[in-house]
Design an enzyme around this catalytic site. Sequence first.
Site, PDB file in Angstrom:
ATOM      1  CB  VAL A  16      24.799  52.439  25.209  1.00 59.00           C
ATOM      2  CG1 VAL A  16      25.977  52.528  24.701  1.00 59.00           C
ATOM      3  CG2 VAL A  16      23.805  51.896  24.021  1.00 59.00           C
ATOM      4  CE  LYS A  98      21.718  55.381  15.890  1.00 63.19           C
ATOM      5  NZ  LYS A  98      22.058  54.206  16.604  1.00 63.19           N
ATOM      6  CD  GLU A 122      34.817  53.186  14.971  1.00 64.26           C
ATOM      7  OE1 GLU A 122      34.066  53.080  14.107  1.00 64.26           O
ATOM      8  OE2 GLU A 122      36.083  53.452  14.957  1.00 64.26           O
ATOM      9  N   GLY A 180      13.232  44.077  21.468  1.00 63.10           N
ATOM     10  CA  GLY A 180      13.983  45.517  21.671  1.00 63.10           C
ATOM     11  C   GLY A 180      14.898  46.008  20.744  1.00 63.10           C
ATOM     12  CD  GLU A 183      13.908  53.396  19.754  1.00 61.04           C
ATOM     13  OE1 GLU A 183      13.268  53.450  20.595  1.00 61.04           O
ATOM     14  OE2 GLU A 183      15.298  52.991  19.888  1.00 61.04           O
ATOM     15  CG  ASP A 194      19.830  54.468  12.794  1.00 59.79           C
ATOM     16  OD1 ASP A 194      20.128  54.954  13.601  1.00 59.79           O
ATOM     17  OD2 ASP A 194      20.701  53.458  12.306  1.00 59.79           O
ATOM     18  CE  LYS A 198      23.475  53.661  13.013  1.00 62.59           C
ATOM     19  NZ  LYS A 198      22.984  52.056  13.051  1.00 62.59           N
ATOM     20  N   GLY A 296      23.397  46.607  20.482  1.00 63.31           N
ATOM     21  CA  GLY A 296      23.119  46.071  21.539  1.00 63.31           C
ATOM     22  C   GLY A 296      24.200  46.596  22.935  1.00 63.31           C
TER      23      GLY A 296
HETATM   24  N1  LIG Z   1      21.244  50.474  21.980  1.00 61.81           N
HETATM   25  C1  LIG Z   1      22.076  50.292  20.915  1.00 61.81           C
HETATM   26  O1  LIG Z   1      22.215  49.315  20.516  1.00 61.81           O
HETATM   27  C2  LIG Z   1      22.667  51.430  20.430  1.00 61.81           C
HETATM   28  C3  LIG Z   1      23.675  51.218  19.438  1.00 61.81           C
HETATM   29  C4  LIG Z   1      24.467  52.358  18.676  1.00 61.81           C
HETATM   30  C5  LIG Z   1      24.088  53.366  19.441  1.00 61.81           C
HETATM   31  N2  LIG Z   1      23.274  53.703  20.344  1.00 61.81           N
HETATM   32  C6  LIG Z   1      22.888  55.228  20.715  1.00 61.81           C
HETATM   33  O2  LIG Z   1      23.309  55.435  22.257  1.00 61.81           O
HETATM   34  C7  LIG Z   1      22.523  56.212  22.684  1.00 61.81           C
HETATM   35  C8  LIG Z   1      21.888  55.687  23.979  1.00 61.81           C
HETATM   36  O3  LIG Z   1      21.060  54.622  23.522  1.00 61.81           O
HETATM   37  P1  LIG Z   1      20.130  53.597  24.475  1.00 61.81           P
HETATM   38  O4  LIG Z   1      19.686  52.341  23.709  1.00 61.81           O
HETATM   39  O5  LIG Z   1      21.244  53.229  25.603  1.00 61.81           O
HETATM   40  O6  LIG Z   1      18.883  54.447  25.076  1.00 61.81           O
HETATM   41  P2  LIG Z   1      18.113  54.055  26.028  1.00 61.81           P
HETATM   42  O7  LIG Z   1      18.029  52.760  26.764  1.00 61.81           O
HETATM   43  O8  LIG Z   1      16.702  54.549  25.864  1.00 61.81           O
HETATM   44  O9  LIG Z   1      18.622  54.894  27.512  1.00 61.81           O
HETATM   45  C9  LIG Z   1      18.522  56.342  27.419  1.00 61.81           C
HETATM   46  C10 LIG Z   1      19.256  56.924  28.458  1.00 61.81           C
HETATM   47  O10 LIG Z   1      19.262  58.459  28.499  1.00 61.81           O
HETATM   48  C11 LIG Z   1      18.882  59.045  29.629  1.00 61.81           C
HETATM   49  N3  LIG Z   1      18.191  60.279  29.564  1.00 61.81           N
HETATM   50  C12 LIG Z   1      17.520  60.611  28.261  1.00 61.81           C
HETATM   51  N4  LIG Z   1      17.290  62.019  28.364  1.00 61.81           N
HETATM   52  C13 LIG Z   1      18.281  62.576  29.277  1.00 61.81           C
HETATM   53  C14 LIG Z   1      18.814  63.913  29.620  1.00 61.81           C
HETATM   54  N5  LIG Z   1      18.228  65.043  29.203  1.00 61.81           N
HETATM   55  N6  LIG Z   1      19.682  63.915  30.713  1.00 61.81           N
HETATM   56  C15 LIG Z   1      20.166  62.789  31.184  1.00 61.81           C
HETATM   57  N7  LIG Z   1      19.900  61.586  30.851  1.00 61.81           N
HETATM   58  C16 LIG Z   1      18.780  61.373  29.802  1.00 61.81           C
HETATM   59  C17 LIG Z   1      17.520  58.094  30.160  1.00 61.81           C
HETATM   60  O11 LIG Z   1      17.555  58.402  31.698  1.00 61.81           O
HETATM   61  P3  LIG Z   1      16.457  57.250  32.564  1.00 61.81           P
HETATM   62  O12 LIG Z   1      17.161  56.367  32.738  1.00 61.81           O
HETATM   63  O13 LIG Z   1      16.229  58.254  33.628  1.00 61.81           O
HETATM   64  O14 LIG Z   1      15.361  57.198  31.645  1.00 61.81           O
HETATM   65  C18 LIG Z   1      18.161  56.759  29.893  1.00 61.81           C
HETATM   66  O15 LIG Z   1      19.208  56.313  30.923  1.00 61.81           O
HETATM   67  C19 LIG Z   1      21.400  56.669  21.698  1.00 61.81           C
HETATM   68  O16 LIG Z   1      22.325  58.041  20.994  1.00 61.81           O
HETATM   69  C20 LIG Z   1      21.524  55.508  20.609  1.00 61.81           C
HETATM   70  O17 LIG Z   1      21.205  56.018  19.361  1.00 61.81           O
HETATM   71  C21 LIG Z   1      22.400  52.932  20.621  1.00 61.81           C
END
Ligand SMILES: NC(=O)c1ccc[n+]([C@@H]2O[C@H](COP(=O)([O-])OP(=O)(O)OC[C@H]3O[C@@H](n4cnc5c(N)ncnc54)[C@H](OP(=O)(O)O)[C@@H]3O)[C@@H](O)[C@H]2O)c1
Length: 418
Positions: A16, A98, A122, A180, A183, A194, A198, A296
């Site tokens: 994201v 969330k 949001e 992807g 998890e 999850d 929400k 996504g």
């Molecule tokens: N993916 C989706 O479709 C989606 C949809 C809705 C909501 N979300 C929410 O959005 C958030 C991010 O999801 P994502 O899918 O983008 O996760 P992700 O791809 O696993 O990326 C996580 C990021 O967080 C960084 N990180 C982890 N711990 C950290 C810390 N203590 N300090 C600074 N950076 C840290 C990681 O660093 P590194 O790059 O160094 O590993 C990585 O860049 C989550 O809360 C998720 O629930 C995701």
Amino acid sequence: MSRTQLTIGLFGFGCVGNGLYEVLQKTPGFQANIKRICVKNKTKKRPIDAAYFTFDKYDILNDDSINTIVELIDNADEAFEIVKAAMQRGKAVVTANKKMIAEHLSELLDLQRQFNVPLLYEAACCASIPIIRNLEEYYDNDLLESIEGIVNGSTNYILTKTATENCTYQAALLDAQQKGYAESNPILDTGGFDAKYKLLILIAHAFGVVLEPDAIFNLGIDVLGELELKYACEKGLKIKLVAHAEKTNDGKINAFVLPKFIHRTDHLFNVDDVFNGIKTKSFFSDVQFFSGKGAGAYPTASAVLSDISALSYQYRYEYKKRNLTDLMAAEKEVLLKVLLSYEVNVGQNFEPYFEEINETYLNKKEGYIIGTLSLANMRAIKASFEKTSFVLFELNKGGTPIDGFKKQQVSELIFERV
Ligand SMILES: NC(=O)c1ccc[n+]([C@@H]2O[C@H](COP(=O)([O-])OP(=O)(O)OC[C@H]3O[C@@H](n4cnc5c(N)ncnc54)[C@H](OP(=O)(O)O)[C@@H]3O)[C@@H](O)[C@H]2O)c1
């Protein structure tokens, strides 16, 4: 209204975070720029200039020129520490986390009030579907009766695949992980947690009630067996993981996350793959339906972008319905018509748990009961018997079946009897 220039400190540059960076690049003229990005892994290669990155959260939190924090990391506990520290320093926050919000909603409301800073989220509920803003602004009255939806894309993908491609749950889960969508440890999604986080957030905006996660009963799709999948297939129904909250006639809230049989006349029937769908029902407008991509990089980043834009206009959630009611309906009063399936060696007579039984089925390995029981008894069965699963037909509201099920005769089931 004049716009505030936002200088952003971004936490997380994964799916994201990177998506948001790209979306901002593609939105020229947007009055926000990312000054610094905090990530975790020092050896990971980054697609943009290394000068943006820091590994020390205080480089962002203590930078007075940064007035907005966008929190997009994947760890709820660390996210809360970051968000709290940012709000205590008077910085506005946007987050998509969330689990963090659901586990700390009460404290987050206090922080907003105490430090007079906005917190927007949001993207945390259904990614690209603007449901929170609608609940806050459009349904800004007391006449919303219920909210029900498919809010978790990975379980919806798995269920769609098992139903349409005749593959097993395990094969569909593996496919979702390889793409992807799920998890490596998928229990937060498949166990319905999850969806529960929400739902908890949606309830705060829909009905003004701030709950603890344990107050909402959740069952996932991880225990669904062949029996209920076959039942759905034979009846032309689909099974979807549904988050449900409604206001009862006496003003109490009942809420749960359960797999549910969905009839083809239901808006949720055609919400497949990783899509999300939400139905709201209110006294005057009846049922309204929202659908869109629930996960996504770009769909989620677009919701984050919308929150950032809203912040630049000094928008904040007002939680207008807060404290209108704080009563959850007693679980023994919430009656649900369900299919309970069980393994024969569980060795329990489940019939006493039911208020009414419409049909039973048993073969050498497994059986099911279709009937009506309370949410409290469902919780009791789940607590004692692991190898049981439930699929909801409908809430029992005095015996009038919803339209979709009027013509369904449960006795039509054509399983081979042993
Ligand atoms: N993916 C989706 O479709 C989606 C949809 C809705 C909501 N979300 C929410 O959005 C958030 C991010 O999801 P994502 O899918 O983008 O996760 P992700 O791809 O696993 O990326 C996580 C990021 O967080 C960084 N990180 C982890 N711990 C950290 C810390 N203590 N300090 C600074 N950076 C840290 C990681 O660093 P590194 O790059 O160094 O590993 C990585 O860049 C989550 O809360 C998720 O629930 C995701």
